[in-house]
Motif scaffolding. Structure first.
Motif, PDB file in Angstrom:
ATOM      1  N   ILE A   1      79.334  30.595  63.493  1.00  0.00           N
ATOM      2  CA  ILE A   1      80.464  31.429  63.931  1.00  0.00           C
ATOM      3  C   ILE A   1      80.303  31.833  65.393  1.00  0.00           C
ATOM      4  O   ILE A   1      81.275  31.843  66.166  1.00  0.00           O
ATOM      5  N   LYS A   2      79.074  32.133  65.801  1.00  0.00           N
ATOM      6  CA  LYS A   2      78.842  32.607  67.170  1.00  0.00           C
ATOM      7  C   LYS A   2      78.783  31.475  68.186  1.00  0.00           C
ATOM      8  O   LYS A   2      79.112  31.688  69.359  1.00  0.00           O
ATOM      9  N   THR A   3      78.371  30.286  67.771  1.00  0.00           N
ATOM     10  CA  THR A   3      78.139  29.208  68.738  1.00  0.00           C
ATOM     11  C   THR A   3      79.163  28.081  68.596  1.00  0.00           C
ATOM     12  O   THR A   3      80.062  27.943  69.426  1.00  0.00           O
ATOM     13  N   GLU A   4      79.041  27.285  67.558  1.00  0.00           N
ATOM     14  CA  GLU A   4      79.874  26.093  67.420  1.00  0.00           C
ATOM     15  C   GLU A   4      81.346  26.428  67.192  1.00  0.00           C
ATOM     16  O   GLU A   4      82.222  25.666  67.609  1.00  0.00           O
ATOM     17  N   CYS A   5      81.620  27.523  66.514  1.00  0.00           N
ATOM     18  CA  CYS A   5      83.006  27.907  66.205  1.00  0.00           C
ATOM     19  C   CYS A   5      83.465  29.094  67.051  1.00  0.00           C
ATOM     20  O   CYS A   5      84.347  29.857  66.629  1.00  0.00           O
ATOM     21  N   LYS A   6      82.872  29.242  68.203  1.00  0.00           N
ATOM     22  CA  LYS A   6      83.189  30.401  69.044  1.00  0.00           C
ATOM     23  C   LYS A   6      84.656  30.417  69.450  1.00  0.00           C
ATOM     24  O   LYS A   6      85.295  31.478  69.488  1.00  0.00           O
ATOM     25  N   ASN A   7      85.214  29.266  69.753  1.00  0.00           N
ATOM     26  CA  ASN A   7      86.621  29.152  70.140  1.00  0.00           C
ATOM     27  C   ASN A   7      87.452  28.481  69.045  1.00  0.00           C
ATOM     28  O   ASN A   7      88.431  27.784  69.340  1.00  0.00           O
ATOM     29  N   TRP A   8      87.061  28.698  67.824  1.00  0.00           N
ATOM     30  CA  TRP A   8      87.732  28.064  66.680  1.00  0.00           C
ATOM     31  C   TRP A   8      88.003  29.147  65.638  1.00  0.00           C
ATOM     32  O   TRP A   8      87.265  29.297  64.669  1.00  0.00           O
ATOM     33  N   PRO A   9      89.068  29.926  65.792  1.00  0.00           N
ATOM     34  CA  PRO A   9      89.303  31.077  64.902  1.00  0.00           C
ATOM     35  C   PRO A   9      89.466  30.693  63.432  1.00  0.00           C
ATOM     36  O   PRO A   9      89.012  31.430  62.551  1.00  0.00           O
ATOM     37  N   LEU A  10      90.106  29.565  63.163  1.00  0.00           N
ATOM     38  CA  LEU A  10      90.316  29.176  61.769  1.00  0.00           C
ATOM     39  C   LEU A  10      88.984  28.919  61.067  1.00  0.00           C
ATOM     40  O   LEU A  10      88.768  29.376  59.935  1.00  0.00           O
ATOM     41  N   MET A  11      88.081  28.199  61.723  1.00  0.00           N
ATOM     42  CA  MET A  11      86.786  27.929  61.106  1.00  0.00           C
ATOM     43  C   MET A  11      85.964  29.207  60.975  1.00  0.00           C
ATOM     44  O   MET A  11      85.221  29.381  59.995  1.00  0.00           O
ATOM     45  N   GLN A  12      86.086  30.102  61.930  1.00  0.00           N
ATOM     46  CA  GLN A  12      85.412  31.396  61.814  1.00  0.00           C
ATOM     47  C   GLN A  12      85.912  32.157  60.591  1.00  0.00           C
ATOM     48  O   GLN A  12      85.118  32.743  59.839  1.00  0.00           O
ATOM     49  N   PHE A  13      87.211  32.142  60.401  1.00  0.00           N
ATOM     50  CA  PHE A  13      87.795  32.834  59.247  1.00  0.00           C
ATOM     51  C   PHE A  13      87.348  32.190  57.938  1.00  0.00           C
ATOM     52  O   PHE A  13      87.060  32.888  56.955  1.00  0.00           O
ATOM     53  N   GLN A  14      87.257  30.877  57.908  1.00  0.00           N
ATOM     54  CA  GLN A  14      86.836  30.188  56.689  1.00  0.00           C
ATOM     55  C   GLN A  14      85.398  30.535  56.324  1.00  0.00           C
ATOM     56  O   GLN A  14      85.096  30.836  55.165  1.00  0.00           O
ATOM     57  N   PHE A  15      84.500  30.486  57.292  1.00  0.00           N
ATOM     58  CA  PHE A  15      83.109  30.837  57.013  1.00  0.00           C
ATOM     59  C   PHE A  15      82.981  32.308  56.609  1.00  0.00           C
ATOM     60  O   PHE A  15      82.205  32.652  55.709  1.00  0.00           O
ATOM     61  N   ALA A  16      83.730  33.182  57.266  1.00  0.00           N
ATOM     62  CA  ALA A  16      83.658  34.610  56.936  1.00  0.00           C
ATOM     63  C   ALA A  16      84.150  34.876  55.517  1.00  0.00           C
ATOM     64  O   ALA A  16      83.575  35.700  54.792  1.00  0.00           O
ATOM     65  N   CYS A  17      85.184  34.171  55.086  1.00  0.00           N
ATOM     66  CA  CYS A  17      85.701  34.366  53.728  1.00  0.00           C
ATOM     67  C   CYS A  17      84.729  33.835  52.680  1.00  0.00           C
ATOM     68  O   CYS A  17      84.522  34.465  51.636  1.00  0.00           O
TER      69      CYS A  17
ATOM     70  N   ASP B   1      88.438  42.489  60.933  1.00  0.00           N
ATOM     71  CA  ASP B   1      88.478  42.739  62.376  1.00  0.00           C
ATOM     72  C   ASP B   1      89.893  42.447  62.885  1.00  0.00           C
ATOM     73  O   ASP B   1      90.287  41.283  63.036  1.00  0.00           O
ATOM     74  N   ASP B   2      90.657  43.501  63.150  1.00  0.00           N
ATOM     75  CA  ASP B   2      92.047  43.322  63.593  1.00  0.00           C
ATOM     76  C   ASP B   2      92.141  42.690  64.972  1.00  0.00           C
ATOM     77  O   ASP B   2      93.155  42.059  65.301  1.00  0.00           O
ATOM     78  N   TRP B   3      91.125  42.870  65.775  1.00  0.00           N
ATOM     79  CA  TRP B   3      91.158  42.277  67.113  1.00  0.00           C
ATOM     80  C   TRP B   3      90.953  40.759  67.046  1.00  0.00           C
ATOM     81  O   TRP B   3      91.588  40.010  67.787  1.00  0.00           O
ATOM     82  N   LYS B   4      90.102  40.323  66.154  1.00  0.00           N
ATOM     83  CA  LYS B   4      89.830  38.888  66.038  1.00  0.00           C
ATOM     84  C   LYS B   4      90.901  38.179  65.215  1.00  0.00           C
ATOM     85  O   LYS B   4      91.345  37.086  65.564  1.00  0.00           O
ATOM     86  N   PHE B   5      91.311  38.807  64.103  1.00  0.00           N
ATOM     87  CA  PHE B   5      92.298  38.199  63.211  1.00  0.00           C
ATOM     88  C   PHE B   5      93.472  39.173  63.062  1.00  0.00           C
ATOM     89  O   PHE B   5      93.481  40.029  62.177  1.00  0.00           O
ATOM     90  N   ASP B   6      94.446  39.045  63.948  1.00  0.00           N
ATOM     91  CA  ASP B   6      95.623  39.911  63.871  1.00  0.00           C
ATOM     92  C   ASP B   6      96.642  39.310  62.902  1.00  0.00           C
ATOM     93  O   ASP B   6      96.414  38.267  62.278  1.00  0.00           O
ATOM     94  N   ASN B   7      97.775  39.970  62.770  1.00  0.00           N
ATOM     95  CA  ASN B   7      98.778  39.543  61.789  1.00  0.00           C
ATOM     96  C   ASN B   7      99.362  38.170  62.116  1.00  0.00           C
ATOM     97  O   ASN B   7      99.706  37.399  61.209  1.00  0.00           O
ATOM     98  N   TYR B   8      99.478  37.853  63.387  1.00  0.00           N
ATOM     99  CA  TYR B   8     100.038  36.555  63.760  1.00  0.00           C
ATOM    100  C   TYR B   8      99.090  35.416  63.358  1.00  0.00           C
ATOM    101  O   TYR B   8      99.524  34.378  62.843  1.00  0.00           O
TER     102      TYR B   8
END
Length: 402
Positions: A147-163, A173-180
């Motif tokens: 999440i911190k390195t390889e997916c740093k600029n990949w929000p969808l993959m960050q969200f998948q790993f976090a879930c 985190d509303d700043w990282k994953f807002d409603n849009y």
């Protein structure tokens, strides 16, 4: 000072007992110090894996591993030990790959690419985080590292790993994953049970009442699907998160559905240990019956020396030892005694010394005394030198632990 009531005293005792059990488990884990040979083997094997894997498939690396030790002037015994350590690393990488294959949502056939999305996992192989002095991958540390390195600029993959790993500090985190972004994620991966669970839960105000209500007879469908997926693929953090919100009836109903398949896969040890420990407390008989067939299947393959696949050698031996290692003491005792000590009697009939010794190490004194009666009957019908040797091993074990 008021004397506490009896139920409170009992609950306090239960809490103290649970605390002491957890402390003992932590001490036992910390007390196991690896030897210098194990440290060297794990370091060499993981370093070779990082340097040679790049973006290649695991099968290609498995064939190359066969000749790595032969190209160097290494004594034959050390070559064999090094090959076993490399096999452990490959088996662990195969486990991690199989665990994360289902995190992707494949598009329809009309929009499908040349390579499936799951091939993206090959780019993460060099970034896997290995446990210290071990040939095991730290899944949680790997997730956070990616999440911190390889997916740093990949929000969808960050969200998948976090879930998948129930990292609520990242999910909410509303700043990282807002409603849009969440609405975009809904269109892209909303068909997946885990992402659908979290997206629906984030959009619901009364989360606990709507999702984890104890008054309903059956759990919410989204909860059940997400929980089954987490059990099926061994995401322990997600299992623990949902497990703490469900009632015992819901836990047993959903857990028993996937328990047998989980034992067949023999892939995620921590998840199996967690589920086995809690299911045996609620329904030990049903848990043992569902686990017996996978356990006996691995035993039969091991006894008859069936060939493994090209990627993972000694596959069935690993499965058998894996199940013995990660089963709770209640299930282990029941499996050993199942069908009148069928496992140890078959190991005695087929003269399998290693399996026989392994089963003896996981048996109590009372079980050994009962098993000796069955083995004596078999030995009386067919007296052989190998059988006499195994019988003496059982007698020495019985005298040692009494």
């Amino acid at each position: 000072m008021a004397v506490p009531r009896r139920p409170n005293v009992q609950s306090m005792r239960k809490l103290l007992d649970a605390k002491t059990e957890n402390e003992k488990e932590v001490e036992s884990k910390d007390s196991s110090v690896p030897s210098l040979a194990e440290i060297c083997l794990s370091s060499i094997s993981t370093t070779l894996f990082r340097n040679k894997i790049r973006w290649r498939k695991l099968t290609d690396l498995a064939f190359e591993y066969r000749y790595v030790s032969e190209d160097r002037n290494i004594p034959k015994p050390i070559q064999n030990i090094l090959c076993e350590s490399m096999d452990d690393v490959l088996a662990e990488a195969k486990r991690w790959n199989a665990k994360h294959l289902e995190m992707f949502v494949e598009p329809a056939k009309s929009r499908r690419r040349v390579l499936p999305k799951s091939e993206l996992l090959r780019t993460f192989y060099p970034e896997l985080v290995w446990k210290r002095h071990s040939c095991e991958i730290d899944d949680v540390a790997t997730c956070l590292h990616l999440i911190k390195t390889e997916c740093k600029n990949w929000p969808l993959m960050q969200f998948q790993f976090a879930c998948l790993y129930a990292r609520t500090e990242l999910i909410y985190d509303d700043w990282k994953f807002d409603n849009y972004r969440l609405s975009c994620f809904r269109k892209q991966v909303g068909d997946h049970p885990v992402y659908d669970f979290w997206l629906t839960m984030m959009a619901t105000i009364n989360k606990d009442r709507h999702f984890f209500g104890s008054s309903i007879r059956l759990p919410n469908q989204k909860v059940a699907q997400c929980f089954l997926f987490a059990i099926r693929n061994g995401y322990l953090q997600l299992v623990e998160y949902i497990w703490g919100q469900l009632t015992d009836s819901h836990r047993e109903a959903i857990g028993m559905i996937e328990w047998r398949n989980m034992c067949y896969r023999t892939r995620d040890g921590e998840a199996i240990s967690f589920l086995c420990k809690h299911l045996c407390r609620m329904n030990p008989v049903g848990t043992c019956r569902n686990a017996w067939q996978p356990f006996f299947d691995a035993f039969q393959h091991l006894v008859h020396d069936e060939k493994s696949d090209h990627l993972e050698r000694n596959q069935y031996r690993r499965k058998f030892e894996f199940l013995l290692k990660h089963c709770c003491p209640i299930l282990r005792t029941r499996l050993v005694k199942f069908h009148h000590f069928r496992l140890i009697c078959d190991a005695f009939r087929y003269n399998e010394h290693e399996i026989f010794s392994l089963l003896l190490q996981n048996m109590s004194p009372d079980d050994i005394a009962s098993a000796r009666e069955h083995i004596d009957r078999i030995f009386d019908r067919n007296k052989t030198k190998t059988g006499d040797r195994l019988r003496r091993t059982l007698m020495r074990r019985q005298q040692t632990i009494q």
